[in-house]
Design a protein around this motif. Structure first.
Motif, PDB file in Angstrom:
ATOM      1  N   TYR A   9       0.828  -1.203   0.000  1.00 53.05           N
ATOM      2  CA  TYR A   9       0.000   0.000   0.000  1.00 53.05           C
ATOM      3  C   TYR A   9       0.864   1.256   0.000  1.00 53.05           C
ATOM      4  O   TYR A   9       0.678   2.156  -0.825  1.00 53.05           O
ATOM      5  CB  TYR A   9      -0.937  -0.008   1.218  1.00 53.05           C
ATOM      6  CG  TYR A   9      -1.734   1.255   1.366  1.00 53.05           C
ATOM      7  CD1 TYR A   9      -2.842   1.495   0.563  1.00 53.05           C
ATOM      8  CD2 TYR A   9      -1.373   2.224   2.296  1.00 53.05           C
ATOM      9  CE1 TYR A   9      -3.564   2.663   0.685  1.00 53.05           C
ATOM     10  CE2 TYR A   9      -2.095   3.393   2.420  1.00 53.05           C
ATOM     11  CZ  TYR A   9      -3.191   3.612   1.615  1.00 53.05           C
ATOM     12  OH  TYR A   9      -3.904   4.773   1.747  1.00 53.05           O
ATOM     13  N   SER A  36       2.862   1.650  -3.283  1.00 49.89           N
ATOM     14  CA  SER A  36       2.047   2.097  -4.421  1.00 49.89           C
ATOM     15  C   SER A  36       1.685   3.573  -4.283  1.00 49.89           C
ATOM     16  O   SER A  36       1.662   4.306  -5.272  1.00 49.89           O
ATOM     17  CB  SER A  36       0.789   1.246  -4.568  1.00 49.89           C
ATOM     18  OG  SER A  36      -0.100   1.464  -3.491  1.00 49.89           O
ATOM     19  N   LYS A  37       1.422   4.024  -3.059  1.00 49.49           N
ATOM     20  CA  LYS A  37       1.133   5.447  -2.832  1.00 49.49           C
ATOM     21  C   LYS A  37       2.359   6.287  -3.188  1.00 49.49           C
ATOM     22  O   LYS A  37       2.236   7.340  -3.811  1.00 49.49           O
ATOM     23  CB  LYS A  37       0.732   5.710  -1.373  1.00 49.49           C
ATOM     24  CG  LYS A  37      -0.646   5.251  -1.025  1.00 49.49           C
ATOM     25  CD  LYS A  37      -1.656   6.121  -1.736  1.00 49.49           C
ATOM     26  CE  LYS A  37      -3.046   5.779  -1.271  1.00 49.49           C
ATOM     27  NZ  LYS A  37      -4.055   6.500  -2.035  1.00 49.49           N
ATOM     28  N   ARG A  38       3.515   5.841  -2.791  1.00 52.12           N
ATOM     29  CA  ARG A  38       4.762   6.558  -3.089  1.00 52.12           C
ATOM     30  C   ARG A  38       4.992   6.615  -4.594  1.00 52.12           C
ATOM     31  O   ARG A  38       5.360   7.655  -5.148  1.00 52.12           O
ATOM     32  CB  ARG A  38       5.934   5.892  -2.386  1.00 52.12           C
ATOM     33  CG  ARG A  38       7.250   6.592  -2.599  1.00 52.12           C
ATOM     34  CD  ARG A  38       8.370   5.922  -1.792  1.00 52.12           C
ATOM     35  NE  ARG A  38       9.623   6.574  -2.039  1.00 52.12           N
ATOM     36  CZ  ARG A  38      10.489   6.220  -2.985  1.00 52.12           C
ATOM     37  NH1 ARG A  38      10.231   5.177  -3.752  1.00 52.12           N
ATOM     38  NH2 ARG A  38      11.617   6.871  -3.150  1.00 52.12           N
ATOM     39  N   GLU A  39       4.781   5.493  -5.268  1.00 50.12           N
ATOM     40  CA  GLU A  39       4.960   5.461  -6.717  1.00 50.12           C
ATOM     41  C   GLU A  39       3.969   6.388  -7.419  1.00 50.12           C
ATOM     42  O   GLU A  39       4.331   7.087  -8.361  1.00 50.12           O
ATOM     43  CB  GLU A  39       4.823   4.030  -7.240  1.00 50.12           C
ATOM     44  CG  GLU A  39       6.009   3.155  -6.883  1.00 50.12           C
ATOM     45  CD  GLU A  39       5.812   1.690  -7.257  1.00 50.12           C
ATOM     46  OE1 GLU A  39       4.710   1.327  -7.734  1.00 50.12           O
ATOM     47  OE2 GLU A  39       6.747   0.911  -7.065  1.00 50.12           O
ATOM     48  N   ASP A  40       2.720   6.396  -6.954  1.00 56.03           N
ATOM     49  CA  ASP A  40       1.717   7.300  -7.533  1.00 56.03           C
ATOM     50  C   ASP A  40       2.136   8.758  -7.347  1.00 56.03           C
ATOM     51  O   ASP A  40       1.987   9.573  -8.255  1.00 56.03           O
ATOM     52  CB  ASP A  40       0.344   7.082  -6.879  1.00 56.03           C
ATOM     53  CG  ASP A  40      -0.279   5.751  -7.262  1.00 56.03           C
ATOM     54  OD1 ASP A  40       0.203   5.108  -8.223  1.00 56.03           O
ATOM     55  OD2 ASP A  40      -1.254   5.343  -6.587  1.00 56.03           O
ATOM     56  N   ARG A  41       2.651   9.078  -6.176  1.00 55.85           N
ATOM     57  CA  ARG A  41       3.103  10.449  -5.907  1.00 55.85           C
ATOM     58  C   ARG A  41       4.281  10.816  -6.801  1.00 55.85           C
ATOM     59  O   ARG A  41       4.343  11.914  -7.359  1.00 55.85           O
ATOM     60  CB  ARG A  41       3.479  10.605  -4.425  1.00 55.85           C
ATOM     61  CG  ARG A  41       3.848  12.027  -4.036  1.00 55.85           C
ATOM     62  CD  ARG A  41       4.121  12.176  -2.552  1.00 55.85           C
ATOM     63  NE  ARG A  41       4.939  11.147  -1.955  1.00 55.85           N
ATOM     64  CZ  ARG A  41       6.277  11.128  -1.962  1.00 55.85           C
ATOM     65  NH1 ARG A  41       6.938  12.101  -2.522  1.00 55.85           N
ATOM     66  NH2 ARG A  41       6.941  10.149  -1.385  1.00 55.85           N
ATOM     67  N   ILE A  86       5.006   9.566  -9.742  1.00 56.41           N
ATOM     68  CA  ILE A  86       4.509   9.708 -11.112  1.00 56.41           C
ATOM     69  C   ILE A  86       3.827  11.064 -11.292  1.00 56.41           C
ATOM     70  O   ILE A  86       4.054  11.765 -12.277  1.00 56.41           O
ATOM     71  CB  ILE A  86       3.544   8.543 -11.471  1.00 56.41           C
ATOM     72  CG1 ILE A  86       4.331   7.240 -11.599  1.00 56.41           C
ATOM     73  CG2 ILE A  86       2.763   8.842 -12.749  1.00 56.41           C
ATOM     74  CD1 ILE A  86       3.471   5.994 -11.699  1.00 56.41           C
ATOM     75  N   ALA A  87       3.013  11.458 -10.306  1.00 51.11           N
ATOM     76  CA  ALA A  87       2.341  12.764 -10.362  1.00 51.11           C
ATOM     77  C   ALA A  87       3.360  13.900 -10.345  1.00 51.11           C
ATOM     78  O   ALA A  87       3.221  14.882 -11.093  1.00 51.11           O
ATOM     79  CB  ALA A  87       1.364  12.906  -9.203  1.00 51.11           C
ATOM     80  N   LYS A 137       4.991  14.106 -13.811  1.00 51.43           N
ATOM     81  CA  LYS A 137       4.094  14.725 -14.788  1.00 51.43           C
ATOM     82  C   LYS A 137       4.031  16.235 -14.563  1.00 51.43           C
ATOM     83  O   LYS A 137       4.047  17.012 -15.519  1.00 51.43           O
ATOM     84  CB  LYS A 137       2.699  14.117 -14.699  1.00 51.43           C
ATOM     85  CG  LYS A 137       2.597  12.749 -15.297  1.00 51.43           C
ATOM     86  CD  LYS A 137       1.192  12.208 -15.210  1.00 51.43           C
ATOM     87  CE  LYS A 137       1.110  10.806 -15.779  1.00 51.43           C
ATOM     88  NZ  LYS A 137      -0.240  10.243 -15.674  1.00 51.43           N
TER      89      LYS A 137
END
Length: 188
Positions: free
Chosen positions: A24, A27-32, A34-35, A38
């Motif tokens: 969990y 995945s949160k770290r990876e999403d951050r 990626i954001a 971008k």
């Protein structure tokens, strides 16, 4: 025997919960990340759009035709969108330094300033531009940069050593050019 089974069962549950928590948070770290990437790419495009006409206008070897193209780009809808995007996504320092640079372009009576001191106008423009470049660097990459303002311009000015002390010592604010304001305010 029942204690052994209970310990084995509890240890499996703890390992399972630990795995889920690890997944969990990863995945949160990876999403951050990626954001953030971008956002960085979007900021880079915005900064490139804002800098392109400035680079053209400040290139001494550019033809009058190229300089006219640079001026037209500064009045284009794309350029205005980039300026709005800077106001939305840029750091506070980048927005302030860009605003100061643009206000200098809008408000300085360069003819009057050049008559009184040929070096003052380029010095003020170099100071505001170098401050903007330094703020971009801090916004995108390294907030703890040790570069001086003049070092952001060394690649394009062959006699920068004649100006570097002044560029680095002047505090870039709008009072630099109050004596050289245009008589009529700029129009939109």
């Amino acid at each position: 025997m029942s204690q052994t089974i209970l310990v084995a069962l509890i240890s499996q549950i703890i390992i399972f919960i630990g795995g889920i928590l690890t997944w969990y948070f990863k995945s949160k770290r990876e999403d951050r990340l990626i954001a953030e990437e971008k956002t960085r790419e979007y900021k880079i495009k915005t900064y490139e759009t804002l800098l392109e006409p400035l680079i053209i206008l400040l290139t001494f070897t550019a033809s009058e035709k190229d300089k006219l193209i640079g001026k037209k780009k500064m009045h284009s809808v794309e350029y205005k969108k980039a300026a709005f995007n800077l106001g939305t996504f840029g750091s506070d320092e980048s927005v302030r330094s860009y605003n100061n640079l643009m206000q200098a372009f809008f408000n300085i009576d360069s003819d009057k300033m050049v008559k009184e001191s040929k070096k003052l106008y380029p010095l003020i423009v170099m100071t505001f531009l170098s401050e903007f470049l330094l703020c971009i660097r801090k916004d995108l990459y390294s907030k703890k940069t040790k570069l001086k303002r003049s070092e952001t311009l060394e690649f394009m000015i062959n006699d920068i050593e004649n100006y570097s002390d002044s560029i680095n010592s002047i505090t870039p604010h709008r009072n630099l050019y109050t004596n050289y304001r245009k008589d009529t305010p700029p129009t939109l």
